[in-house]
Scaffold this motif. Structure first.
Motif, PDB file in Angstrom:
ATOM      1  N   ARG A 169       0.830  -1.206   0.000  1.00 31.46           N
ATOM      2  CA  ARG A 169       0.000   0.000   0.000  1.00 31.46           C
ATOM      3  C   ARG A 169       0.865   1.258   0.000  1.00 31.46           C
ATOM      4  NH1 ARG A 169      -3.086  -1.708   3.630  1.00 31.46           N
ATOM      5  NH2 ARG A 169      -2.200  -0.698   5.467  1.00 31.46           N
ATOM      6  N   TRP A 170       1.968   1.252   0.753  1.00 35.79           N
ATOM      7  CA  TRP A 170       2.874   2.410   0.781  1.00 35.79           C
ATOM      8  C   TRP A 170       3.499   2.645  -0.586  1.00 35.79           C
ATOM      9  CZ3 TRP A 170       5.865   0.311   5.623  1.00 35.79           C
ATOM     10  CH2 TRP A 170       4.996   0.310   6.739  1.00 35.79           C
ATOM     11  N   ILE A 171       3.887   1.563  -1.243  1.00 34.07           N
ATOM     12  CA  ILE A 171       4.498   1.681  -2.580  1.00 34.07           C
ATOM     13  C   ILE A 171       3.508   2.282  -3.561  1.00 34.07           C
ATOM     14  CG2 ILE A 171       5.403   0.357  -4.519  1.00 34.07           C
ATOM     15  CD1 ILE A 171       6.558  -1.613  -2.455  1.00 34.07           C
ATOM     16  N   SER A 172       2.253   1.848  -3.477  1.00 38.03           N
ATOM     17  CA  SER A 172       1.222   2.369  -4.382  1.00 38.03           C
ATOM     18  C   SER A 172       1.028   3.868  -4.167  1.00 38.03           C
ATOM     19  CB  SER A 172      -0.091   1.619  -4.140  1.00 38.03           C
ATOM     20  OG  SER A 172      -1.080   2.039  -5.044  1.00 38.03           O
ATOM     21  N   HIS A 173       0.993   4.314  -2.913  1.00 36.13           N
ATOM     22  CA  HIS A 173       0.867   5.743  -2.618  1.00 36.13           C
ATOM     23  C   HIS A 173       2.094   6.507  -3.111  1.00 36.13           C
ATOM     24  CE1 HIS A 173      -2.845   6.014  -0.381  1.00 36.13           C
ATOM     25  NE2 HIS A 173      -2.514   4.964   0.360  1.00 36.13           N
ATOM     26  N   TYR A 174       3.273   5.929  -2.919  1.00 34.48           N
ATOM     27  CA  TYR A 174       4.510   6.598  -3.344  1.00 34.48           C
ATOM     28  C   TYR A 174       4.542   6.773  -4.863  1.00 34.48           C
ATOM     29  CZ  TYR A 174       9.471   7.490  -4.086  1.00 34.48           C
ATOM     30  OH  TYR A 174      10.666   8.028  -4.482  1.00 34.48           O
ATOM     31  N   HIS A 204     -13.752   2.916 -13.975  1.00 35.48           N
ATOM     32  CA  HIS A 204     -12.443   2.470 -14.464  1.00 35.48           C
ATOM     33  C   HIS A 204     -12.066   1.078 -13.961  1.00 35.48           C
ATOM     34  CE1 HIS A 204     -12.272   6.871 -14.942  1.00 35.48           C
ATOM     35  NE2 HIS A 204     -11.470   6.633 -15.949  1.00 35.48           N
ATOM     36  N   HIS A 205     -12.997   0.406 -13.270  1.00 36.97           N
ATOM     37  CA  HIS A 205     -12.784  -0.979 -12.795  1.00 36.97           C
ATOM     38  C   HIS A 205     -11.493  -1.103 -11.976  1.00 36.97           C
ATOM     39  CE1 HIS A 205     -16.034  -2.126 -15.513  1.00 36.97           C
ATOM     40  NE2 HIS A 205     -15.414  -1.463 -16.480  1.00 36.97           N
ATOM     41  N   LEU A 206     -11.344  -0.208 -10.998  1.00 40.31           N
ATOM     42  CA  LEU A 206     -10.144  -0.199 -10.164  1.00 40.31           C
ATOM     43  C   LEU A 206     -10.341  -1.039  -8.905  1.00 40.31           C
ATOM     44  CD1 LEU A 206      -9.169   3.598 -10.287  1.00 40.31           C
ATOM     45  CD2 LEU A 206      -8.357   1.752 -11.752  1.00 40.31           C
ATOM     46  N   SER A 207      -9.238  -1.496  -8.352  1.00 35.36           N
ATOM     47  CA  SER A 207      -9.275  -2.194  -7.069  1.00 35.36           C
ATOM     48  C   SER A 207      -9.317  -1.160  -5.946  1.00 35.36           C
ATOM     49  CB  SER A 207      -8.047  -3.088  -6.911  1.00 35.36           C
ATOM     50  OG  SER A 207      -6.868  -2.297  -6.820  1.00 35.36           O
ATOM     51  N   LEU A 208      -9.527  -1.627  -4.722  1.00 35.04           N
ATOM     52  CA  LEU A 208      -9.537  -0.716  -3.583  1.00 35.04           C
ATOM     53  C   LEU A 208      -8.171  -0.047  -3.399  1.00 35.04           C
ATOM     54  CD1 LEU A 208     -11.599  -2.796  -0.992  1.00 35.04           C
ATOM     55  CD2 LEU A 208     -12.301  -0.673  -2.094  1.00 35.04           C
ATOM     56  N   ASN A 209      -7.086  -0.827  -3.560  1.00 37.95           N
ATOM     57  CA  ASN A 209      -5.741  -0.265  -3.412  1.00 37.95           C
ATOM     58  C   ASN A 209      -5.459   0.796  -4.469  1.00 37.95           C
ATOM     59  OD1 ASN A 209      -4.717  -1.528  -1.121  1.00 37.95           O
ATOM     60  ND2 ASN A 209      -4.158  -3.372  -2.239  1.00 37.95           N
ATOM     61  N   GLN A 210      -5.867   0.532  -5.708  1.00 35.62           N
ATOM     62  CA  GLN A 210      -5.628   1.486  -6.785  1.00 35.62           C
ATOM     63  C   GLN A 210      -6.415   2.774  -6.562  1.00 35.62           C
ATOM     64  OE1 GLN A 210      -6.822  -1.102 -10.002  1.00 35.62           O
ATOM     65  NE2 GLN A 210      -4.695  -1.500 -10.609  1.00 35.62           N
ATOM     66  N   THR A 211      -7.647   2.631  -6.107  1.00 38.22           N
ATOM     67  CA  THR A 211      -8.492   3.803  -5.853  1.00 38.22           C
ATOM     68  C   THR A 211      -7.944   4.628  -4.695  1.00 38.22           C
ATOM     69  OG1 THR A 211     -10.389   2.464  -6.547  1.00 38.22           O
ATOM     70  CG2 THR A 211     -10.860   4.563  -5.466  1.00 38.22           C
ATOM     71  N   ALA A 212      -7.499   3.945  -3.632  1.00 35.19           N
ATOM     72  CA  ALA A 212      -6.939   4.640  -2.473  1.00 35.19           C
ATOM     73  C   ALA A 212      -5.703   5.444  -2.862  1.00 35.19           C
ATOM     74  CB  ALA A 212      -6.603   3.635  -1.373  1.00 35.19           C
ATOM     75  N   ALA A 213      -4.850   4.856  -3.703  1.00 38.61           N
ATOM     76  CA  ALA A 213      -3.651   5.555  -4.151  1.00 38.61           C
ATOM     77  C   ALA A 213      -3.997   6.732  -5.066  1.00 38.61           C
ATOM     78  CB  ALA A 213      -2.728   4.579  -4.868  1.00 38.61           C
ATOM     79  N   LYS A 214      -4.983   6.552  -5.906  1.00 38.81           N
ATOM     80  CA  LYS A 214      -5.383   7.592  -6.852  1.00 38.81           C
ATOM     81  C   LYS A 214      -5.877   8.842  -6.138  1.00 38.81           C
ATOM     82  CE  LYS A 214      -6.856   9.516 -10.729  1.00 38.81           C
ATOM     83  NZ  LYS A 214      -5.905  10.036 -11.744  1.00 38.81           N
TER      84      LYS A 214
END
Length: 300
Positions: A169-174, A204-214
């Motif tokens: 999750r940290w990597i996705s935010h970074y 956009h059919h995103l996952s929860l992790n992708q949406t949180a990072a976006k």
């Protein structure tokens, strides 16, 4: 011979005969009971059990297979251990061995601390259960290690993280916003923003992790809660609600001035009209049912 019949030998069988055995005194200094199974590598047991850990490398409890020994809080007792047999390959548990037991692997194992999934702090005399919270410095350090080329699982193991999910999750935010997004603080979200996040995720059919990072939202559970409310109640489910219990105190003022009523929002007006229409519909159904009953009974 009958099916399922047990035919024991005429002599007794000695358990773990011919194997190396040792005795060790073990004390449970924690505030919870600890139970150890027969074939658990005793060197890697819970940190709340205090004993001469080095001498137990390659040993397990000298008890029948499938049984266990329980150590109550504050209890101290002597136990017998027996050398692990077979190919002497130990994997999993607290990840201190993860290969064949020998003198070389023992030296490596002694350099490591117990893995946090033992659920205790690394403190022999003050053991307690905990949930891990990571500082900003820790997050930055983990990200830099990954950027240097180390794998996520390797970094998690080196930093004693029981799970790789926070690091992912940290990597996705970074990747979406650099260090500032990685270290963002708690925010307040408007209902319109919540709706925007949910609809963008669906579109956009995103996952929860992708949406949180976006959208720089630290917790994926927050988005999941918004989705459930939006599914069940629509936009009104995303409106902010007062927290805590309502006050039970009654106003003592007799000359209370009535405040002007707050104007309803467009959504609240629609909900109120919808409720009134349902009430009218139910009343009409009951009226028609009553009229039919009167007709059958000959009333006018």
């Amino acid at each position: 011979m009958k099916i399922g019949e047990i035919m024991p030998l005429d002599r007794e069988i000695t358990l773990n005969e011919g194997k190396s055995q040792i005795s060790v005194i073990v004390a449970n200094v924690g505030d919870r009971p600890v139970q150890v199974g027969s074939h658990f590598h005793f060197f890697e047991v819970n940190l709340c059990l205090v004993f001469k850990r080095e001498m137990t490398y390659g040993y397990r409890l000298d008890i029948p297979s499938g049984t266990s020994v329980r150590f109550e809080p504050g209890e101290e007792k002597e136990i017998k251990l027996v050398a692990i047999g077979g190919t002497k390959r130990v994997f999993g548990l607290n990840d201190l061995t993860c290969e064949q037991i020998n003198d070389n692997t023992k030296k490596k194992a002694l350099k490591h601390e117990l893995h946090p999934k033992s659920w205790t702090q690394n403190n022999f005399w003050r053991c307690s259960f905990f949930m891990t919270k990571y500082s900003n410095e820790f997050k930055v350090k983990a990200i830099k290690m990954v950027l240097k080329g180390d794998s996520i699982s390797h970094v998690a193991k080196i930093l004693n993280m029981p799970d790789i999910a926070p690091l992912c999750r940290w990597i996705s935010h970074y990747e979406h916003g650099g260090i500032p997004q990685l270290l963002h603080k708690n925010r307040k979200y408007t209902p319109i923003f919540k709706q925007k996040v949910i609809e963008y995720k669906w579109l956009h059919h995103l996952s929860l992790n992708q949406t949180a990072a976006k959208f720089s939202i630290p917790n994926t559970g927050t988005i999941s809660t918004w989705e459930k409310l939006y599914h069940s109640y629509g936009f009104s489910g995303l409106l902010a609600k007062k927290r805590g219990r309502p006050s039970m105190k009654k106003s003592k003022s007799k000359n209370k001035v009535n405040k002007p009523k707050k104007e309803l929002s467009y959504v609240e007006q629609l909900e109120q009209e919808n409720y009134q229409l349902r009430m009218e519909n139910d009343l009409l159904k009951k009226w028609h049912a009553l009229m039919k009953q009167w007709e059958k009974e000959g009333r006018h």
